[in-house]
Design a protein around this motif. Structure first.
Motif, PDB file in Angstrom:
ATOM      1  N   ILE A   1     -23.530  66.407  40.875  1.00  0.00           N
ATOM      2  CA  ILE A   1     -22.406  66.863  40.051  1.00  0.00           C
ATOM      3  C   ILE A   1     -22.666  68.269  39.505  1.00  0.00           C
ATOM      4  O   ILE A   1     -21.729  68.991  39.189  1.00  0.00           O
ATOM      5  N   GLU A   2     -23.937  68.686  39.439  1.00  0.00           N
ATOM      6  CA  GLU A   2     -24.280  70.002  38.899  1.00  0.00           C
ATOM      7  C   GLU A   2     -23.630  71.133  39.681  1.00  0.00           C
ATOM      8  O   GLU A   2     -23.351  72.188  39.133  1.00  0.00           O
ATOM      9  N   LYS A   3     -23.368  70.913  40.971  1.00  0.00           N
ATOM     10  CA  LYS A   3     -22.792  71.978  41.774  1.00  0.00           C
ATOM     11  C   LYS A   3     -21.347  72.296  41.367  1.00  0.00           C
ATOM     12  O   LYS A   3     -20.799  73.305  41.773  1.00  0.00           O
ATOM     13  N   PHE A   4     -20.757  71.427  40.556  1.00  0.00           N
ATOM     14  CA  PHE A   4     -19.384  71.665  40.092  1.00  0.00           C
ATOM     15  C   PHE A   4     -19.338  72.371  38.738  1.00  0.00           C
ATOM     16  O   PHE A   4     -18.264  72.666  38.227  1.00  0.00           O
ATOM     17  N   LYS A   5     -20.510  72.632  38.155  1.00  0.00           N
ATOM     18  CA  LYS A   5     -20.554  73.230  36.818  1.00  0.00           C
ATOM     19  C   LYS A   5     -19.835  74.579  36.765  1.00  0.00           C
ATOM     20  O   LYS A   5     -18.979  74.802  35.908  1.00  0.00           O
ATOM     21  N   SER A   6     -20.149  75.482  37.675  1.00  0.00           N
ATOM     22  CA  SER A   6     -19.540  76.808  37.672  1.00  0.00           C
ATOM     23  C   SER A   6     -18.035  76.757  37.949  1.00  0.00           C
ATOM     24  O   SER A   6     -17.246  77.372  37.215  1.00  0.00           O
ATOM     25  N   PRO A   7     -17.590  76.021  38.973  1.00  0.00           N
ATOM     26  CA  PRO A   7     -16.140  75.936  39.189  1.00  0.00           C
ATOM     27  C   PRO A   7     -15.400  75.288  38.024  1.00  0.00           C
ATOM     28  O   PRO A   7     -14.319  75.737  37.647  1.00  0.00           O
ATOM     29  N   LEU A   8     -15.993  74.249  37.428  1.00  0.00           N
ATOM     30  CA  LEU A   8     -15.317  73.596  36.297  1.00  0.00           C
ATOM     31  C   LEU A   8     -15.222  74.526  35.097  1.00  0.00           C
ATOM     32  O   LEU A   8     -14.205  74.549  34.403  1.00  0.00           O
ATOM     33  N   LYS A   9     -16.261  75.298  34.879  1.00  0.00           N
ATOM     34  CA  LYS A   9     -16.221  76.267  33.778  1.00  0.00           C
ATOM     35  C   LYS A   9     -15.134  77.306  34.047  1.00  0.00           C
ATOM     36  O   LYS A   9     -14.375  77.673  33.151  1.00  0.00           O
ATOM     37  N   ALA A  10     -15.033  77.757  35.288  1.00  0.00           N
ATOM     38  CA  ALA A  10     -13.990  78.731  35.643  1.00  0.00           C
ATOM     39  C   ALA A  10     -12.603  78.131  35.463  1.00  0.00           C
ATOM     40  O   ALA A  10     -11.675  78.809  35.031  1.00  0.00           O
ATOM     41  N   LEU A  11     -12.458  76.854  35.782  1.00  0.00           N
ATOM     42  CA  LEU A  11     -11.165  76.180  35.668  1.00  0.00           C
ATOM     43  C   LEU A  11     -10.801  75.812  34.229  1.00  0.00           C
ATOM     44  O   LEU A  11      -9.665  75.421  33.967  1.00  0.00           O
TER      45      LEU A  11
END
Length: 97
Positions: free
Chosen positions: A3-13
């Motif tokens: 799930i860590e790989k989604f940290k940057s995209p989720l922050k951007a979103l």
């Protein structure tokens, strides 16, 4: 699943302006000035938002002369959306590897 790989995209979103930019880019590729014209924000502010989206892999840019054209990275958007949904059994999404 990492799930860590989604940290940057989720922050951007997580920012409403960036979400609106992504929705604009879904329809067609646009220059920074075209994006700026749709917001009551300065060009440097929009450029910072685009930088966050690009660093998260959600948008791509292409230089054409002196203009930079931004487009949606649909493959990354799909990966993030499906990846998040796959984390929840109730969504019944299976990711093929």
């Amino acid at each position: 699943m990492k799930i860590e790989k989604f940290k940057s995209p989720l922050k951007a979103l997580s920012d409403l302006t960036r979400l609106k930019i992504l929705l604009m880019l879904e329809g067609k590729s646009r220059t920074v000035s075209e994006i700026v014209d749709s917001f009551n924000l300065s060009q440097p502010t929009i450029s910072r938002h685009l930088s966050v989206l690009k660093n998260a892999g959600l948008v791509q840019d292409k230089r054409v002369g002196q203009r930079v054209i931004y487009s949606l990275n649909t493959e990354k958007i799909e990966e993030v959306c499906l990846g998040i949904c796959a984390c929840f059994d109730c969504c019944k999404v299976k990711i093929q590897k």
